[in-house]
Design an enzyme around this catalytic site. Structure first.
Site, PDB file in Angstrom:
ATOM      1  N   HIS A 276       0.819  -1.218   0.000  1.00  0.00           N
ATOM      2  CA  HIS A 276       0.000   0.000   0.000  1.00  0.00           C
ATOM      3  C   HIS A 276       0.851   1.267   0.000  1.00  0.00           C
ATOM      4  O   HIS A 276       0.351   2.348  -0.311  1.00  0.00           O
ATOM      5  CB  HIS A 276      -0.982   0.000   1.186  1.00  0.00           C
ATOM      6  CG  HIS A 276      -0.356   0.296   2.519  1.00  0.00           C
ATOM      7  ND1 HIS A 276      -0.037  -0.689   3.430  1.00  0.00           N
ATOM      8  CD2 HIS A 276       0.003   1.465   3.107  1.00  0.00           C
ATOM      9  CE1 HIS A 276       0.481  -0.140   4.515  1.00  0.00           C
ATOM     10  NE2 HIS A 276       0.523   1.171   4.344  1.00  0.00           N
ATOM     11  N   ASP A 316      -0.088  -7.632   1.302  1.00  0.00           N
ATOM     12  CA  ASP A 316       0.356  -6.240   1.408  1.00  0.00           C
ATOM     13  C   ASP A 316       1.880  -6.132   1.488  1.00  0.00           C
ATOM     14  O   ASP A 316       2.427  -5.461   2.360  1.00  0.00           O
ATOM     15  CB  ASP A 316      -0.286  -5.571   2.630  1.00  0.00           C
ATOM     16  CG  ASP A 316      -0.116  -4.050   2.613  1.00  0.00           C
ATOM     17  OD1 ASP A 316       0.137  -3.496   1.528  1.00  0.00           O
ATOM     18  OD2 ASP A 316      -0.218  -3.426   3.686  1.00  0.00           O
ATOM     19  N   SER A 387       4.833   1.928   8.203  1.00  0.00           N
ATOM     20  CA  SER A 387       4.395   0.818   7.355  1.00  0.00           C
ATOM     21  C   SER A 387       5.544   0.280   6.511  1.00  0.00           C
ATOM     22  O   SER A 387       6.210   1.035   5.799  1.00  0.00           O
ATOM     23  CB  SER A 387       3.264   1.270   6.429  1.00  0.00           C
ATOM     24  OG  SER A 387       2.108   1.577   7.161  1.00  0.00           O
TER      25      SER A 387
END
Length: 625
Positions: A276, A316, A387
């Site tokens: 993402h 992801d 992230s």
């Protein structure tokens, strides 16, 4: 009796017929002429095929097209429904085995060890005769190949060393059931690779399996476990920076930037991050500007161009490549499962602040956030920008990859465990999107086990005759009572592998075997199904309820609920069997990745008073296998 040009025949006083007039006569004559042209002889297409002939024809068609997996699925279906002669099915399976046997030896000659391993596996499954048709296997097919699975993995690992892919070589080595058969020279070479890439788990296993071996003085430095400090490990982290140009906010153009973290897993500049973070680089639906860079630790003003090598939307993850030599290399823990209470460190760039370490513990495991696999919950502080950063254990091994947090709650954050990444890690290096295998059905996990609630049209399960209500008991002899247990087995395989699955129907204790060939899993099974079926067919998967269509007046209800599965959105909305409802509207929001329905329902628990209700569900549901 006449009324204008309309004729009414006796017994159908209100039934109008075609008006008879000059304009109709040519049409009538044409119909008569066409009827006269129809032959009254035997049917030119032959007699209609019965179900047995249709199954045989379909199997032969698949085999002629080289689609062996679907052919095996239909053979399973035909045998279980007693539509196929067992001798004919046995000959078909022997033909498949002979072809695989030839392909196996060709793969060995071409050093295509991945293909050889798949054929080795498939031949082994069929040798066990899981369908119970008493195959008369010739000796050349009955004997296992000269090379075992461990032998093939070792050859493949050594080939990757020749190709200068030591990280993949080490990964393949760890897939072996034992390392005790390695000669000292090979063991020392792999031990050196393990130490170079900070893979203490691999080094420990090599030393454990070769306990008692004599090591020379020159190898003594490799036997000691090196100590690593957090500042050293921070050198292997990066800030991932995505420039998406400008966006308009309240009539003013503002810079559109994406910031995340990453970490090196190969000294040649390969690193992992979240999908993402870099989606705009590979998403075909994104039409804007996008440029990808990384910033090394301690060098915040220097941007290094990067490119995406491989990515996985389901988990992801993305593999990036930069043209630098990694100052420090992390190693994914291959088999370690995290337990609540363990100490962990989160490394990354929260808010773009590089070289940041936060500490915490594992709060919980087994969180179902993805379509497959599980996530681990941690209380280490995580913020936007973290992230893609590594979640490490005190010894420096990567236990997971940070991917999300809940801003409204302090200390509720999540990471992807390395345990699940191990299943598909090498495929990231092959480039493009990682494709996972699937059987093609959705289940509800209840007290009775994994119960099938939906079978995708055209899927392997559909071809093999899996039905709603069937209970999945085991895969390849491994009992599966939870979704994660079943997905763990499936993720170990690849599309094209065949699996011996065991089933029972309802309360029946007798189990049956179905041999099913894995196929490529679509990213969003729900969206694929909606291209073929009405949304009510997917109510069991999306909302947890089975429904039947009603034959009622236009102003009456469209459906009635026949079953509600515990713990689903339908259950939490107090819906129950025999509740009638009308479907007023439904929509799929691709931005939110969710599906919504609006219904008018008469709840039995509310005295059948009519009321409106909206139900929603994410498209990426976790119930498919």
């Amino acid at each position: 009796m006449k009324s204008g040009n309309t004729k009414v025949f006796p017994g159908s006083a209100s039934a109008p017929v075609l008006p008879v007039g000059p304009t109709v006569l040519p049409v009538v004559l044409l119909v008569l002429l066409l009827g006269a042209c129809v032959s009254s002889g035997p049917d030119q297409f032959g007699a209609p095929l019965d179900r047995k002939e249709l199954v045989v024809q379909r199997v032969e068609q698949y085999l002629q097209q080289g689609e062996v997996g679907p052919a095996i699925d239909r053979l399973t279906y035909g045998l279980r429904r007693e539509l196929l002669d067992r001798a004919w099915a046995g000959e078909a399976l022997l033909g498949i085995m002979e072809e695989w046997h030839r392909d196996y030896h060709q793969a060995l000659e071409g050093r295509e060890y991945g293909r050889a391993l798949q054929l080795h596996w498939n031949l082994g499954v069929l040798r066990e005769d899981p369908l119970g048709i008493e195959l008369e296997i010739p000796p050349e097919l009955l004997e296992p190949p000269d090379l075992s699975r461990d032998d093939l993995l070792l050859r493949w690992a050594e080939l990757e060393i020749e190709r200068e892919e030591p990280v993949l070589a080490l990964y393949l080595l760890l897939r072996r059931s034992t390392l005790a058969d390695l000669d000292p020279e090979r063991a020392l070479r792999f031990l050196e690779i393990a130490r170079t890439f900070n893979n203490d788990e691999a080094a420990g296993r090599i030393l454990e399996d070769l306990e008692g071996s004599s090591w020379g003085d020159e190898s003594m430095p490799l036997l000691a476990v090196p100590s690593r400090t957090p500042p050293q490990m921070l050198e292997g982290t990066v800030t991932v920076w995505v420039n998406r140009g400008m966006r308009i906010s309240q009539g003013v153009g503002v810079p559109d930037r994406g910031i995340g973290s990453g970490f090196f897993i190969d000294p040649r500049g390969y690193l992992l991050t979240n999908y993402h973070v870099i989606y705009s680089e590979v998403d075909p639906t994104y039409n804007g500007f996008s440029r990808l860079y990384v910033k090394l630790a301690g060098r915040p003003n220097e941007r290094i161009p990067a490119r995406v090598v491989g990515y996985d939307r389901v988990f992801d993850l993305a593999l990036l490549k930069v043209e630098v030599d990694a100052p420090y290399v992390f190693s994914l823990s291959d088999t370690r499962r995290l337990t609540p209470g363990e100490r962990v460190l989160a490394l990354g760039s929260p808010g773009g602040l590089d070289s940041t370490i936060t500490a915490g513990i594992v709060s919980a495991e087994g969180r179902r956030f993805f379509q497959m696999g599980e996530a681990v919950q941690i209380d280490a502080p995580v913020n936007p920008g973290n992230s893609g950063g590594p979640l490490i254990l005190p010894d420096g091994q990567v236990a997971g990859i940070v991917f999300a947090g809940i801003p409204q709650f302090e200390g509720v954050n999540f990471a992807i465990p390395s345990y699940w990444v191990r299943h598909f890690f090498p495929r990231l290096f092959q480039g493009g999107e990682v494709v996972h295998p699937w059987l093609g059905f959705a289940v509800h996990a209840g007290r009775e086990g994994l119960r099938v609630v939906y079978v995708a049209p055209g899927s392997p399960a559909h071809r093999a005759g899996v039905r709603e209500g069937d209970l999945l008991r085991s895969i390849q002899g491994r009992p599966v009572r939870t979704l994660s247990a079943a997905q763990d087995v499936i993720l170990e395989r690849r599309p094209g592998d065949i699996l011996d699955t065991r089933w029972s129907a309802g309360s029946q204790r007798e189990e049956i075997s179905r041999v099913i060939a894995l196929d490529s899993r679509p990213f969003s099974p729900i969206e694929e199904a909606l291209k073929r079926q009405p949304i009510e067919a997917l109510f069991p998967v999306l909302f947890g309820m089975k429904v039947e269509e009603l034959s009622s007046p236009p102003w009456g209800p469209d459906f009635v609920i026949t079953e509600v599965f515990p713990g689903t959105s339908a259950d939490e909305s107090s819906l129950s069997p025999n509740d009638p409802f009308s479907l007023r509207n439904w929509r799929v929001d691709t931005d939110l990745r969710a599906a919504f329905i609006q219904i008018v329902i008469r709840k039995r628990k509310a005295g059948f008073l009519e009321g409106g209700l909206q139900l929603g569900s994410f498209l990426e549901t976790d119930s498919f296998l």
